[in-house]
Design a protein around this motif. Structure first.
Motif, PDB file in Angstrom:
ATOM      1  N   LYS A  40      10.191   2.917   8.084  1.00  0.00           N
ATOM      2  CA  LYS A  40       9.177   3.283   7.088  1.00  0.00           C
ATOM      3  C   LYS A  40       8.916   4.777   7.209  1.00  0.00           C
ATOM      4  N   TYR A  41       8.897   5.482   6.161  1.00  0.00           N
ATOM      5  CA  TYR A  41       8.625   6.920   6.067  1.00  0.00           C
ATOM      6  C   TYR A  41       9.558   7.765   6.939  1.00  0.00           C
TER       7      TYR A  41
ATOM      8  N   ALA B   3       1.752   8.607   0.367  1.00  0.00           N
ATOM      9  CA  ALA B   3       1.267   9.513   1.399  1.00  0.00           C
ATOM     10  C   ALA B   3       2.083  10.793   1.407  1.00  0.00           C
ATOM     11  N   PHE B   4       1.430  11.909   1.678  1.00  0.00           N
ATOM     12  CA  PHE B   4       2.066  13.223   1.786  1.00  0.00           C
ATOM     13  C   PHE B   4       2.826  13.609   0.519  1.00  0.00           C
ATOM     14  N   GLY B   5       2.398  13.049  -0.620  1.00  0.00           N
ATOM     15  CA  GLY B   5       3.051  13.378  -1.878  1.00  0.00           C
ATOM     16  C   GLY B   5       4.525  13.039  -1.913  1.00  0.00           C
ATOM     17  N   LYS B   6       4.926  12.096  -1.059  1.00  0.00           N
ATOM     18  CA  LYS B   6       6.349  11.744  -0.983  1.00  0.00           C
ATOM     19  C   LYS B   6       6.808  11.058  -2.263  1.00  0.00           C
TER      20      LYS B   6
ATOM     21  N   GLY C  13       0.808  -1.223   0.000  1.00  0.00           N
ATOM     22  CA  GLY C  13       0.000   0.000   0.000  1.00  0.00           C
ATOM     23  C   GLY C  13       0.835   1.264   0.000  1.00  0.00           C
ATOM     24  N   ILE C  14       1.744   1.385  -0.963  1.00  0.00           N
ATOM     25  CA  ILE C  14       2.527   2.616  -1.107  1.00  0.00           C
ATOM     26  C   ILE C  14       1.674   3.695  -1.756  1.00  0.00           C
TER      27      ILE C  14
END
Lengths: 157, 579
Positions: free
Chosen positions: B578-579, B181-184, B165-166
């Motif tokens: 992660k992140y 997520a967060f436009g990363k 789920g990227i």
């Protein structure tokens, strides 16, 4: 000065909300509602915690948060000014009003002022078309406005 | 399953009662166009391209999700249907970056084909465009939202098949964008670069980061000795790019094409797969005999390795310390081969042709180097190789079969089957069983680890010892298996995990197959057949019987897991946040 919302106490409250909803189907929505209440917004650190605890991918949580307008990524000001940009308010001159507020508070639409005092939002119709153009500051409602009314309203807060 | 009868375009057809109208149409030989639909991955009726008229229903229905019923009357080719489909695709095109001529998916794009099939000759809707993002920061995957049609295929393959789920839909309405997520960047998300999103994407919104120009430059450079190696799975799919049916093996033509492209030497990663078996097989024996960390888990799949580093760091000690085969090959080429042939290893440029996008990121890992020299200098996907062959205007289908260069080109059947799920396990068993039994074994087909079931288990008794095995493919299945091991519910000695469902044959770098074709063809099975067929035709089918393998141990490495072998052929892993 914006206070540190990402404190231990708030995360404990979040944990309680997660524990309460964990085993429910569709736990994400109620947890996000609680998170918004607790932190006043749902930034990365909060979403990460929810992601780990509920085993929901971060991208999915971010997707939900950016989909619904009641969730925000950044913290909102002490006073949320909502200027109605519904059809009736718009034709009655809501745009110059919002521009004036933006100028006086130094806040762009959708953003919060540097001192954390005001958040300026353009809202959809709030159902008070008879009072158009209309704005709200937290729970207070001001109607039948002209641009000249604005400095006084802003000064009150 | 009960059967029901319905009528589609005046054709009576009997189908199981749990079918959708789309499946029933297929049975009746009626072709209904689809776009967002991907069998078992994305069945959400979002794009409305597959709409049909169902008698008694006021509105058109999305056939991919509409269930059949007894006596139903369906029409798929009425004016209303044609106009609705056309308008839908015109609307999609109105917000699509229509640079088809220079697009990475030119001629392999499902939207392009659909536009042609629906006879779309103009895009009448002119207006605002959604703001777009191009993310080229990751070493493997490029995300270009200007091409994205929001079908959700990548979202669901990543979330449900891979369990990661990227990507997901972010924002809403006109501003909707499929993004991490967060436009990363994909680089800053726990993406394993498996590229399953790329093979799910009907357009070029997700594609590999191309290395073609760098490879052309290396070939052109007279100072460089350019060595190319090909993974087993490449030969099972490259032919598709030149009109061959899925599952056609094109080993000889592929080698001939590589020689024509101008590579100085064409080696087979299978040789290194044999080497991997020697190292990993002995690592397994060592761990079993000396009480090491078990189960030993394979480490050939860089997507899986990254998944483990992000999600199950507690299993890192279980991972085999063996480098993946193409990295071993690179290390051997720049040491043993260079020494033997008196070539300065600094002037050797190693290119790997892989079915995999994660190999691009793997080859950039700083620890996969010896004496400051990267094991592998460039990684091309099977698709990129096809592009180079086309660019060089090589008439692929008329090429005479050629052989790999003998220096590092001999391989066994065990090496070939590495490309399919269960293959590494089977290859290892062929060697480990003989070591434990102390004699040659005739029965070497381990059918219980073959096939596309998500998790396969087996027990084999060799040398009086029972070895418990498990095989998982696709990282969602890997997670399921690891959770069972973690809870103590299952115990194994040896586990094979590949990041992609089906193994390397259906890796993220393999030729695109339209979702339409995948509807009634399991490409995992078809491509794997090509490898198992090559296996049966090999003179040697056990890694330790490969004469070149014997030679490198006798003359260079000493014995498996020796100090020198460790220096060149083994690696380590890092837990990642992660992140």
């Amino acid at each position: 000065m914006v206070k540190n919302i990402l404190n231990e106490e708030n995360f404990e409250k979040l944990q309680a909300a997660i524990n309460e909803n964990r085993n429910k189907k569709g736990a994400l929505m109620p947890v996000l509602h609680e998170a918004q209440k607790i932190f006043g917004c749902i930034p990365l650190e909060v979403q990460k915690r929810i992601s780990e605890e509920l085993s929901v991918p971060l991208s999915e949580i971010y997707g939900v948060v950016t989909f619904y307008s009641q969730f925000t990524l950044e913290s909102r000001g002490e006073f949320v000014i909502g200027v109605c940009l519904g059809t009736a308010c718009y034709v009655k001159g809501a745009q110059p009003i919002i521009d004036k507020i933006s100028e006086l508070t130094g806040t762009k639409v959708g953003k919060t002022s540097a001192d954390g005092k005001f958040t300026l939002e353009a809202t959809r119709c709030i159902g008070a078309c008879g009072l158009a153009p209309v704005l709200t500051v937290n729970e207070d409602v001001y109607g039948r406005l002209v641009v000249a009314d604005i400095p006084e309203i802003v000064k009150k807060y | 399953m009960d059967k029901i009868t319905l009528t589609i375009d005046n054709i009576k057809v009997e189908v199981p009662s749990n079918y959708t109208v789309l499946e029933a149409a297929k049975t009746a030989g009626v072709d209904v166009p689809t776009l967002c639909y991907m069998k078992k991955v994305n069945e959400i009726g979002a794009c409305r391209v597959c709409v049909v008229e169902v008698e008694g229903n006021r509105n058109l229905q999305a056939s991919c999700v509409f269930p059949v019923a007894e006596g139903m009357v369906v029409k798929t080719n009425t004016k209303k249907v044609r106009e609705a489909r056309k308008a839908t695709v015109e609307l999609i095109l109105s917000n699509h970056n229509r640079e088809c001529l220079t697009c990475a998916r030119n001629k392999s794009c499902e939207l392009q084909s659909l536009s042609e099939e629906l006879n779309i000759s103009s895009v009448p809707f002119v207006g605002e465009r959604t703001e777009t993002t191009i993310d080229q920061e990751s070493p493997s995957i490029v995300r270009d939202s200007s091409k994205c049609i929001l079908c959700g295929r990548c979202v669901n393959v990543c979330k449900n098949v891979q369990g990661i789920g990227i990507l997901d839909f972010t924002n809403r309405g006109f501003e909707t964008e499929v993004s991490p997520a967060f436009g990363k960047s994909m680089k800053d998300a726990p993406c394993i670069y498996c590229g399953q999103c790329i093979v799910a994407c009907p357009v070029a919104a997700l594609r590999e980061k191309e290395d073609i120009e760098r490879v052309w430059d290396a070939i052109e450079d007279k100072d460089l000795h350019v060595v190319v190696q090909t993974a087993p799975a490449v030969r099972a799919a490259l032919g598709e790019e030149f009109g061959h049916p899925i599952g056609t093996r094109v080993t000889g033509k592929m080698v001939a094409a590589l020689k024509r492209l101008g590579f100085d030497k064409v080696f087979d990663t299978n040789y290194a797969a044999d080497l991997t078996i020697m190292e990993e097989g002995h690592e397994l024996l060592h761990r079993i005999q000396e009480g090491g960390v078990l189960p030993l888990i394979t480490s050939c799949s860089p997507g899986w390795v990254r998944y483990c580093e992000f999600n199950y760091p507690e299993f890192l000690p279980n991972l085999s310390s063996c480098k993946s085969p193409h990295q071993m090959m690179g290390a051997v080429v720049k040491s043993y081969y260079a020494e033997k042939h008196n070539i300065d290893p600094k002037k050797i440029f190693v290119v790997s042709v892989m079915p995999c996008t994660s190999k691009k990121s793997e080859s950039a890992r700083p620890e996969l180097a010896v004496k400051g020299m990267k094991d592998v200098d460039a990684v091309l996907t099977t698709r990129e190789l096809a592009k180079m062959i086309k660019q060089a205007r090589i008439d692929f289908n008329r090429l005479e079969d050629a052989e790999f260069d003998p220096a590092l080109g001999h391989y066994t059947g065990a090496g070939v089957i590495f490309g399919a799920t269960g293959g590494v396990m089977e290859a290892a068993l062929r060697t480990v069983a003989e070591v434990l039994e102390g004699k040659s074994i005739e029965a070497i087909d381990y059918h219980m680890v073959r096939g596309v079931e998500g998790i396969k288990e087996a027990e084999v008794t060799v040398g009086g010892k029972t070895i418990k095995l498990a095989v998982a493919h696709g990282t969602a299945m890997a997670a399921k298996l690891l959770d069972m091991i973690k809870s103590g519910e299952k115990q194994y000695h040896f586990v094979e995990i590949m990041g992609c469902s089906g193994g390397c044959v259906t890796g993220g770098g393999q030729p695109h197959v339209p979702a339409k074709v995948k509807m009634d063809c399991d490409i995992r099975i078809e491509r794997a057949k090509a490898l198992y067929e090559e296996d049966t035709q090999m003179q040697y089918r056990k890694s330790h019987e490969n004469p070149l393998i014997k030679e490198i141990y006798d003359n260079f490495l000493g014995k498996p897991n020796s100090h020198k072998a460790h220096e060149l052929l083994h690696t380590h892993y890092t837990a990642r946040d992660k992140y």
